[in-house]
Design a protein around this motif. Structure first.
Motif, PDB file in Angstrom:
ATOM      1  N   ILE A   1      37.558  -1.247 -31.844  1.00 23.85           N
ATOM      2  CA  ILE A   1      38.698  -1.506 -32.319  1.00 23.85           C
ATOM      3  C   ILE A   1      38.866  -2.548 -33.048  1.00 23.85           C
ATOM      4  O   ILE A   1      39.286  -2.841 -34.279  1.00 23.85           O
ATOM      5  N   VAL A   2      38.283  -3.641 -32.678  1.00 22.01           N
ATOM      6  CA  VAL A   2      38.020  -4.893 -33.572  1.00 22.01           C
ATOM      7  C   VAL A   2      37.335  -4.711 -34.869  1.00 22.01           C
ATOM      8  O   VAL A   2      37.888  -5.193 -35.937  1.00 22.01           O
ATOM      9  N   ARG A   3      36.387  -3.864 -34.566  1.00 19.67           N
ATOM     10  CA  ARG A   3      35.430  -3.507 -35.763  1.00 19.67           C
ATOM     11  C   ARG A   3      36.368  -2.824 -36.947  1.00 19.67           C
ATOM     12  O   ARG A   3      36.093  -2.932 -37.913  1.00 19.67           O
ATOM     13  N   SER A   4      36.946  -1.871 -36.383  1.00 21.36           N
ATOM     14  CA  SER A   4      37.939  -1.016 -37.474  1.00 21.36           C
ATOM     15  C   SER A   4      38.457  -1.726 -38.359  1.00 21.36           C
ATOM     16  O   SER A   4      39.013  -1.624 -39.336  1.00 21.36           O
ATOM     17  N   PHE A   5      39.333  -2.746 -37.582  1.00 24.45           N
ATOM     18  CA  PHE A   5      40.326  -3.620 -38.073  1.00 24.45           C
ATOM     19  C   PHE A   5      39.528  -4.393 -39.152  1.00 24.45           C
ATOM     20  O   PHE A   5      40.074  -4.547 -40.691  1.00 24.45           O
ATOM     21  N   PHE A   6      38.421  -5.079 -38.891  1.00 28.60           N
ATOM     22  CA  PHE A   6      37.652  -5.685 -39.965  1.00 28.60           C
ATOM     23  C   PHE A   6      37.138  -4.918 -41.014  1.00 28.60           C
ATOM     24  O   PHE A   6      37.130  -5.458 -42.157  1.00 28.60           O
ATOM     25  N   GLU A   7      36.792  -3.692 -40.698  1.00 27.74           N
ATOM     26  CA  GLU A   7      36.358  -2.548 -41.715  1.00 27.74           C
ATOM     27  C   GLU A   7      37.537  -2.300 -42.686  1.00 27.74           C
ATOM     28  O   GLU A   7      37.357  -2.204 -43.870  1.00 27.74           O
ATOM     29  N   TYR A   8      38.791  -2.428 -42.249  1.00 27.66           N
ATOM     30  CA  TYR A   8      39.940  -2.160 -43.136  1.00 27.66           C
ATOM     31  C   TYR A   8      40.080  -3.457 -44.080  1.00 27.66           C
ATOM     32  O   TYR A   8      40.297  -3.267 -45.245  1.00 27.66           O
ATOM     33  N   GLU A   9      39.849  -4.409 -43.453  1.00 33.79           N
ATOM     34  CA  GLU A   9      39.913  -5.544 -44.446  1.00 33.79           C
ATOM     35  C   GLU A   9      38.728  -5.806 -45.421  1.00 33.79           C
ATOM     36  O   GLU A   9      38.817  -6.173 -46.216  1.00 33.79           O
ATOM     37  N   PHE A  10      37.756  -5.344 -44.916  1.00 34.04           N
ATOM     38  CA  PHE A  10      36.386  -5.173 -45.865  1.00 34.04           C
ATOM     39  C   PHE A  10      36.888  -4.343 -46.971  1.00 34.04           C
ATOM     40  O   PHE A  10      36.394  -4.472 -48.135  1.00 34.04           O
ATOM     41  N   ASP A  11      37.463  -3.054 -46.518  1.00 32.19           N
ATOM     42  CA  ASP A  11      37.486  -2.113 -47.808  1.00 32.19           C
ATOM     43  C   ASP A  11      38.761  -2.510 -48.819  1.00 32.19           C
ATOM     44  O   ASP A  11      38.414  -2.351 -49.941  1.00 32.19           O
ATOM     45  N   LYS A  12      39.348  -3.650 -48.246  1.00 30.33           N
ATOM     46  CA  LYS A  12      40.459  -4.162 -49.079  1.00 30.33           C
ATOM     47  C   LYS A  12      39.877  -5.242 -50.032  1.00 30.33           C
ATOM     48  O   LYS A  12      40.543  -5.779 -51.028  1.00 30.33           O
ATOM     49  N   GLY A  13      38.758  -5.804 -49.647  1.00 29.19           N
ATOM     50  CA  GLY A  13      37.900  -6.738 -50.517  1.00 29.19           C
ATOM     51  C   GLY A  13      38.643  -8.095 -49.928  1.00 29.19           C
ATOM     52  O   GLY A  13      38.032  -9.247 -50.462  1.00 29.19           O
ATOM     53  N   ILE A  14      38.987  -8.272 -48.813  1.00 28.97           N
ATOM     54  CA  ILE A  14      39.569  -9.416 -48.208  1.00 28.97           C
ATOM     55  C   ILE A  14      38.359 -10.322 -47.613  1.00 28.97           C
ATOM     56  O   ILE A  14      38.267 -11.381 -47.528  1.00 28.97           O
ATOM     57  N   ILE A  15      37.341  -9.723 -47.132  1.00 32.39           N
ATOM     58  CA  ILE A  15      36.190 -10.128 -46.427  1.00 32.39           C
ATOM     59  C   ILE A  15      34.795  -9.371 -47.140  1.00 32.39           C
ATOM     60  O   ILE A  15      34.955  -8.310 -47.739  1.00 32.39           O
ATOM     61  N   LYS A  16      33.882 -10.188 -47.082  1.00 32.14           N
ATOM     62  CA  LYS A  16      32.510  -9.867 -47.772  1.00 32.14           C
ATOM     63  C   LYS A  16      31.647  -8.993 -46.669  1.00 32.14           C
ATOM     64  O   LYS A  16      30.560  -8.294 -47.068  1.00 32.14           O
ATOM     65  N   SER A  17      31.939  -9.222 -45.334  1.00 31.85           N
ATOM     66  CA  SER A  17      31.115  -8.439 -44.514  1.00 31.85           C
ATOM     67  C   SER A  17      31.838  -8.245 -43.024  1.00 31.85           C
ATOM     68  O   SER A  17      32.873  -9.323 -43.093  1.00 31.85           O
ATOM     69  N   ASN A  18      31.541  -7.443 -42.333  1.00 32.58           N
ATOM     70  CA  ASN A  18      32.301  -7.140 -41.125  1.00 32.58           C
ATOM     71  C   ASN A  18      31.676  -7.895 -39.984  1.00 32.58           C
ATOM     72  O   ASN A  18      30.471  -7.502 -39.379  1.00 32.58           O
ATOM     73  N   PRO A  19      32.202  -8.866 -39.303  1.00 31.00           N
ATOM     74  CA  PRO A  19      31.605  -9.908 -38.206  1.00 31.00           C
ATOM     75  C   PRO A  19      31.344  -8.973 -36.854  1.00 31.00           C
ATOM     76  O   PRO A  19      30.808  -9.767 -36.226  1.00 31.00           O
ATOM     77  N   ALA A  20      32.091  -7.938 -37.078  1.00 35.63           N
ATOM     78  CA  ALA A  20      32.141  -7.136 -35.643  1.00 35.63           C
ATOM     79  C   ALA A  20      31.040  -6.171 -35.543  1.00 35.63           C
ATOM     80  O   ALA A  20      30.911  -5.409 -34.597  1.00 35.63           O
ATOM     81  N   ASN A  21      29.750  -6.071 -36.385  1.00 40.31           N
ATOM     82  CA  ASN A  21      29.101  -5.205 -36.513  1.00 40.31           C
ATOM     83  C   ASN A  21      27.788  -5.871 -35.515  1.00 40.31           C
ATOM     84  O   ASN A  21      27.312  -6.843 -35.379  1.00 40.31           O
TER      85      ASN A  21
END
Length: 227
Positions: A65-85
């Motif tokens: 679920i944390v990974r899904s949140f960061f994936e959402y932010e990644f898709d918006k371009g807010i972050i450059k990679s998903n830290p929960a991978n």
């Protein structure tokens, strides 16, 4: 919220709230999300394991679920990679699978339940033969979900765990039992209060609690579950 059922949504909110609590506890809550790194997520997983003593499968769900949140932010371009991978597995290994009933146990349960609590036995049969879950899918099943002509049960997307409408085939001998309810209002719950279809469904744990009483009376081990 639009993509999942209400129970799943509450689960996501609860687990993300725990993540927020941990960030506060570690004085990390003021970090911009682009500064949250994989090491932080690993520390969170270790916290769930050591401080909360959670099972490995439960921790895996938190991280998903944390990974899904960061994936959402990644898709918006807010972050450059998903830290929960690629987070290592933490937590106790717990066998949560229910033990299958022995044939003799099934026969004894049927003899005890079918005669004295036909509503409960119908719930057992629908679970066993149609693989319908006991929570919102079974408990909130309405007469209108039953396709008497085609011998099917249609679970609307709002109630299905997968958040999509499911159509389940019903064996003919079970359908014969369900046709006894054809005359009821299609808006009634099949598993209603007072042991028959009603405009009010049974409580969340009512069927399970009733089943457990039979299981205990027959001295069947507790690792045999209602579902």
């Amino acid at each position: 919220k639009q993509k999942v059922n209400a129970k799943s949504y509450e689960n996501y909110v609860s687990k993300l709230r725990t993540f927020n609590f941990w960030l506060d506890k570690m004085n990390l809550s003021q970090l911009h999300i682009k500064n949250i790194k994989r090491d932080h997520i690993i520390q969170f997983a270790m916290y769930l394991s050591s401080d909360q003593d959670l099972a490995r499968l439960t921790i895996k769900k938190y991280i998903q679920i944390v990974r899904s949140f960061f994936e959402y932010e990644f898709d918006k371009g807010i972050i450059k990679s998903n830290p929960a991978n690629k987070i290592p597995a933490f937590g106790r290994i717990v066998d949560q699978a229910a033990t299958p009933f022995e044939l003799d146990e099934r026969k004894r349960l049927k003899a005890a339940i079918e005669r004295t609590d036909p509503q409960l036995w119908l719930a057992c049969e629908i679970q066993f033969y149609c693989a319908i879950r006991p929570g919102t899918e079974l408990r909130l099943m309405k007469i209108g979900w039953i396709d008497f002509a085609r011998s099917k049960i249609r679970i609307p997307s709002l109630e299905a765990k997968s958040s999509r409408a499911d159509v389940v085939d019903v064996p003919e001998f079970l359908m014969a039992s369900l046709r006894n309810y054809k005359a009821y209002d299609k808006n009634m719950y099949l598993f209603g209060r007072y042991g028959q279809p009603n405009y009010e469904p049974v409580g969340k744990n009512t069927l399970r609690n009733r089943f457990n009483r039979y299981r205990e009376a027959l001295k069947i081990p507790e690792d045999r579950k209602f579902y």
